[in-house]
Design a protein around this motif. Structure first.
Motif, mmCIF file in Angstrom:
data_model
loop_
_atom_site.group_PDB
_atom_site.id
_atom_site.type_symbol
_atom_site.label_atom_id
_atom_site.label_comp_id
_atom_site.label_asym_id
_atom_site.label_seq_id
_atom_site.Cartn_x
_atom_site.Cartn_y
_atom_site.Cartn_z
ATOM 1 N N ILE A 1 24.599 39.266 43.630
ATOM 2 C CA ILE A 1 26.443 38.983 42.496
ATOM 3 C C ILE A 1 25.473 38.324 41.341
ATOM 4 O O ILE A 1 25.857 39.316 39.991
ATOM 5 C CB ILE A 1 27.426 38.833 43.126
ATOM 6 C CG1 ILE A 1 27.936 39.377 43.794
ATOM 7 C CG2 ILE A 1 28.253 38.565 42.073
ATOM 8 C CD1 ILE A 1 29.228 38.766 44.353
ATOM 9 N N LYS A 2 25.141 37.393 41.129
ATOM 10 C CA LYS A 2 23.803 36.862 40.084
ATOM 11 C C LYS A 2 23.342 37.257 39.981
ATOM 12 O O LYS A 2 22.555 36.807 38.555
ATOM 13 C CB LYS A 2 24.325 35.111 40.883
ATOM 14 C CG LYS A 2 24.459 34.382 41.416
ATOM 15 C CD LYS A 2 26.131 34.406 40.487
ATOM 16 C CE LYS A 2 27.565 34.121 40.089
ATOM 17 N NZ LYS A 2 28.886 34.130 39.364
ATOM 18 N N ALA A 3 21.937 38.600 40.379
ATOM 19 C CA ALA A 3 21.232 39.712 39.864
ATOM 20 C C ALA A 3 21.738 41.150 39.390
ATOM 21 O O ALA A 3 21.185 41.155 38.699
ATOM 22 C CB ALA A 3 20.673 39.749 40.858
ATOM 23 N N GLY A 4 23.188 40.118 38.927
ATOM 24 C CA GLY A 4 23.989 41.469 38.353
ATOM 25 C C GLY A 4 24.460 42.717 39.003
ATOM 26 O O GLY A 4 24.375 43.752 38.067
ATOM 27 N N ALA B 1 32.808 44.501 40.202
ATOM 28 C CA ALA B 1 34.064 44.494 40.913
ATOM 29 C C ALA B 1 34.306 43.869 39.827
ATOM 30 O O ALA B 1 34.705 43.189 38.718
ATOM 31 C CB ALA B 1 33.334 43.050 41.475
ATOM 32 N N LEU C 1 41.997 37.467 33.127
ATOM 33 C CA LEU C 1 41.340 37.622 30.894
ATOM 34 C C LEU C 1 41.265 36.093 30.302
ATOM 35 O O LEU C 1 42.395 36.156 30.838
ATOM 36 C CB LEU C 1 41.863 38.918 30.309
ATOM 37 C CG LEU C 1 41.515 40.242 31.200
ATOM 38 C CD1 LEU C 1 42.446 41.358 30.549
ATOM 39 C CD2 LEU C 1 40.156 40.962 31.738
ATOM 40 N N MET C 2 40.608 36.532 29.527
ATOM 41 C CA MET C 2 40.582 34.753 28.747
ATOM 42 C C MET C 2 41.671 35.718 27.997
ATOM 43 O O MET C 2 41.199 36.217 27.220
ATOM 44 C CB MET C 2 39.014 34.519 28.220
ATOM 45 C CG MET C 2 39.060 33.363 27.332
ATOM 46 S SD MET C 2 37.352 34.029 26.274
ATOM 47 C CE MET C 2 36.853 32.154 27.412
ATOM 48 N N GLU D 1 35.601 41.431 21.747
ATOM 49 C CA GLU D 1 34.706 39.834 22.268
ATOM 50 C C GLU D 1 34.980 39.338 23.619
ATOM 51 O O GLU D 1 33.632 39.250 23.631
ATOM 52 C CB GLU D 1 35.511 38.684 21.454
ATOM 53 C CG GLU D 1 35.489 38.542 19.736
ATOM 54 C CD GLU D 1 36.781 37.834 18.930
ATOM 55 O OE1 GLU D 1 36.418 37.326 17.800
ATOM 56 O OE2 GLU D 1 37.454 37.655 20.161
ATOM 57 N N LEU D 2 35.918 39.820 23.997
ATOM 58 C CA LEU D 2 36.049 40.024 25.737
ATOM 59 C C LEU D 2 35.002 40.462 26.702
ATOM 60 O O LEU D 2 34.310 40.045 26.982
ATOM 61 C CB LEU D 2 37.582 40.072 26.030
ATOM 62 C CG LEU D 2 37.468 39.360 27.702
ATOM 63 C CD1 LEU D 2 37.123 38.112 28.460
ATOM 64 C CD2 LEU D 2 38.664 39.943 28.601
ATOM 65 N N LEU E 1 31.715 39.425 25.358
ATOM 66 C CA LEU E 1 31.269 38.436 26.161
ATOM 67 C C LEU E 1 30.418 38.692 27.403
ATOM 68 O O LEU E 1 29.047 37.860 27.716
ATOM 69 C CB LEU E 1 32.046 37.658 25.683
ATOM 70 C CG LEU E 1 32.458 35.977 26.625
ATOM 71 C CD1 LEU E 1 30.720 34.877 26.487
ATOM 72 C CD2 LEU E 1 33.237 35.794 26.797
ATOM 73 N N VAL E 2 31.844 39.086 27.787
ATOM 74 C CA VAL E 2 31.259 39.285 29.600
ATOM 75 C C VAL E 2 29.805 40.079 29.599
ATOM 76 O O VAL E 2 29.064 39.648 30.475
ATOM 77 C CB VAL E 2 32.214 40.125 30.800
ATOM 78 C CG1 VAL E 2 31.513 40.377 32.108
ATOM 79 C CG2 VAL E 2 33.465 39.097 30.586
ATOM 80 N N PHE F 1 26.566 38.504 30.130
ATOM 81 C CA PHE F 1 26.341 37.695 31.063
ATOM 82 C C PHE F 1 25.516 38.465 32.012
ATOM 83 O O PHE F 1 24.409 38.021 32.780
ATOM 84 C CB PHE F 1 27.632 37.177 31.618
ATOM 85 C CG PHE F 1 28.664 36.387 31.019
ATOM 86 C CD1 PHE F 1 27.905 35.702 30.040
ATOM 87 C CD2 PHE F 1 29.610 36.377 31.409
ATOM 88 C CE1 PHE F 1 28.839 34.448 29.099
ATOM 89 C CE2 PHE F 1 30.602 35.255 30.905
ATOM 90 C CZ PHE F 1 30.037 34.426 30.004
ATOM 91 N N HIS F 2 24.810 39.793 31.826
ATOM 92 C CA HIS F 2 24.200 40.493 33.032
ATOM 93 C C HIS F 2 22.921 41.437 32.027
ATOM 94 O O HIS F 2 22.285 41.232 31.524
ATOM 95 C CB HIS F 2 25.142 42.553 32.852
ATOM 96 C CG HIS F 2 24.943 42.378 33.967
ATOM 97 N ND1 HIS F 2 24.633 43.402 33.525
ATOM 98 C CD2 HIS F 2 25.626 42.992 34.817
ATOM 99 C CE1 HIS F 2 24.429 44.089 35.150
ATOM 100 N NE2 HIS F 2 25.244 43.868 35.526
ATOM 101 N N PRO F 3 22.271 40.594 33.694
ATOM 102 C CA PRO F 3 21.221 40.981 33.042
ATOM 103 C C PRO F 3 21.066 41.917 32.134
ATOM 104 O O PRO F 3 19.284 42.415 31.577
ATOM 105 C CB PRO F 3 20.982 40.501 34.446
ATOM 106 C CG PRO F 3 21.683 40.374 35.430
ATOM 107 C CD PRO F 3 23.231 40.629 34.618
ATOM 108 N N LEU G 1 35.105 44.967 32.306
ATOM 109 C CA LEU G 1 34.398 43.885 32.857
ATOM 110 C C LEU G 1 33.298 43.902 33.934
ATOM 111 O O LEU G 1 32.323 43.817 33.758
ATOM 112 C CB LEU G 1 35.372 42.537 32.985
ATOM 113 C CG LEU G 1 36.080 42.248 30.934
ATOM 114 C CD1 LEU G 1 36.689 41.288 31.777
ATOM 115 C CD2 LEU G 1 35.706 42.243 30.201
#
Lengths: 243, 326
Positions: free
Chosen positions: B81-84, B88, B95-96, B103-104, B107-108, B111-113, B150
């Protein structure tokens, strides 16, 4: 780290847009200072002029209330809504959410604190050497950091309905018995002596009146800080499967 | 669509090995073993409380198994998961608030590699038209599509969706699956849990049915339907000989109401010929396929009956699974 900072930036932007947050952490202390400081100009408390004491008190109130009640409520709500879960599904490192919250809280504390200190200087007539301004601001900032840790603990542990009364209770106990609403003396001051809020005010007023600050003041603040951090870590770990 | 199932090449994308999750006395997941192969579209079915959500939570590292192993791309789920590698979307994902949709998503995406352009994601998820709106002002269906966005902000190899179309109306649901098929056409593996059985029937190469935390059936939609009797035969008959009807070949189930007989059969031709050979001349004969829904109900009902016995029934379910795969 970059993505954690990006999340922190987004948090700051959100807090800036939130009217309730701005009212309690900026609006209320500023208005109270403008109204009350001049009327008590000739009183002295804790060895300093009232406007100087009130500057410390109002800056602390704004910083601590924002850090505690604002963050606790939002963390609890976001946990309930599943935003924390959602973030765990991304490539963001674990704990990035908590770290971003703390960073955002520390950033947003700066303008409200600076604003009240500027009011003290230019409206309340408080004159200090430059380093003392930084020392006072820094002490309040560290205090706010401790309350942010407490907010994390409460927000992770309780549902939003419960968070509100708990945070308000802590806020009132800490602010009243910490001597932030009015200066304490006698028995109340003895109780206040063990609270971080009281010690923040004390460090501030001692700096202003050129007294040496006792080491117990720093130790008290750091002890509460450490305690809140431990509570926060336990709460985050204990709820790992339910966020 | 994808031909990759059975003889699929390459290591499994996901493997569950005897995974259990126990809460106090409740066995939410009870010895689940399954594999997902690269490029497959797999529907994850089961009645409420079957352990679907718990299984997905463990797959996505939100909960830890009590025992057993889950592997994802050859490592543990957390690192995958952390390797993208995983996109999911969960029912319980939030949601924020206080930010706009764009913007959301931006933002997300950050985070993605291996991020994809934000505008492209907005289009692919069908949310470009309300990208300027605030997240907390959206309808249920819109929120659901933002959640989907997302999940696809970056290039991932596995997509996991928990009831993706739950809050959508029929039209939005169809549009959603058009987009989704485009995503998996690029060779991604898709696992989705659903309540809409026709959705599983239309979209999935393979269906995994679980009940009471155990694997119950695993196969193509037609295999699953065959499990419960592939065809339904109905007709009217004047003098009904019940013992004879029950003795018909390939029979799964018989229902008789006055002169109306309804039979579920794994081989409608054989059942019908046997009836005619015995000299019966039924009227108004209809032969129709059984939907996935009946198959699903039949399979889980059978399991629930078995489960009331003294044996825990784990070997049963393994038998069912291997049966369905042949």
């Amino acid at each position: 780290m970059n993505s954690t900072l990006a999340l922190a930036r987004a948090e700051v932007r959100r807090l800036g847009r939130n009217k309730r947050y701005s009212f309690f952490s900026v609006g209320l202390p500023v208005v109270l200072y403008l109204v009350i400081a001049p009327s008590a100009r000739h009183y002295h408390v804790y060895g300093v002029a009232y406007p100087a004491y009130y500057m410390i008190a109002m800056a602390s109130i704004g910083a601590f209330s924002g850090a505690l009640t604002g963050n606790a409520q939002r963390i609890s709500q976001e946990r309930k809504d599943g935003w924390i879960r959602q973030l765990r599904l991304t490539a963001l490192p674990a704990n990035a959410y908590v770290i971003a919250k703390i960073i955002a809280s520390m950033v947003i504390t700066v303008p409200s604190t600076v604003l009240v200190l500027l009011l003290g200087r230019f409206y309340g007539g408080v004159h200090l050497e430059l380093w003392k301004w930084f020392a006072i601001g820094g002490t309040i900032w560290i205090g706010a950091l401790a309350f942010t840790a407490l907010a994390v603990a409460i927000g992770y542990r309780f549902m939003p309905d419960t968070v509100q009364p708990i945070a308000m209770f802590v806020y009132f106990v800490m602010s009243i018995l910490g001597g932030l609403w009015f200066a304490l003396s006698g028995f109340l001051a003895k109780i206040g002596d063990v609270l971080p809020t009281y010690q923040v005010t004390r460090i501030g007023t001692d700096l202003i009146s050129n007294q040496s600050v006792p080491a117990t003041a720093y130790i008290t603040i750091l002890a509460w800080f450490a305690g809140f951090v431990v509570l926060a870590v336990i709460a985050v770990r204990a709820t790992a499967e339910t966020v | 669509m994808t031909q990759g199932r059975m003889g699929a090449s390459g290591a499994p994308v996901v493997s569950f090995e005897n995974v259990r999750k126990v809460y106090g006395h409740v066995k939410a997941v009870d010895g689940l073993t399954m594999d997902l192969r690269p490029g497959e579209t797999v529907a994850f079915l089961g009645p409420n409380g079957a352990g679907k959500s718990t299984s997905l939570d463990m797959l996505l590292d939100l909960r830890k198994p009590t025992s057993g192993t889950i592997r994802m791309f050859g490592s543990d789920p957390y690192h995958a998961i952390k390797a993208g590698r995983v996109g999911a979307m969960l029912q319980s994902g939030g949601l924020m608030p206080e930010v706009t949709v764009r913007e959301l998503v931006a933002l997300v995406t950050g985070f993605h590699p291996r991020p994809l352009p934000v505008e492209q994601t907005l289009k692919r998820a069908g949310i470009a038209s309300f990208a300027g709106q605030r997240v907390d002002k959206l309808s249920g269906g819109q929120t659901q599509r933002v959640r989907f966005a997302l999940a696809i902000v970056g290039e991932c190899d596995l997509i996991v969706l928990d009831e993706p179309t739950a809050a959508m109306d029929v039209e939005t649901r169809q549009a959603f699956w058009v987009n989704m098929k485009a995503e998996v056409a690029e060779g991604r593996t898709l696992l989705f849990a659903t309540h809409y059985l026709e959705e599983a029937d239309q979209a999935a190469d393979r269906i995994i049915v679980i009940n009471k935390g155990r694997l119950l059936a695993d196969g193509t939609p037609s295999q699953i339907k065959a499990r419960a009797g592939a065809k339904r035969i109905s007709f009217r008959l004047d003098r009904i000989d019940e013992p004879f009807l029950l003795g018909l070949p390939a029979l799964v189930n018989v229902e008789i109401r006055h002169d109306l007989v309804q039979i579920q059969s794994t081989d409608s031709d054989r059942t019908l010929y046997a009836l005619l050979d015995a000299g019966y001349r039924p009227r108004e004969i209809e032969v129709s396929g059984v939907g996935l829904e009946q198959a699903f109900i039949a399979i889980t009902a059978e399991d629930d009956r078995d489960g009331n016995g003294t044996t825990p029934g784990r070997s049963d379910s393994a038998g069912v699974a291997s049966y369905a795969q042949h």
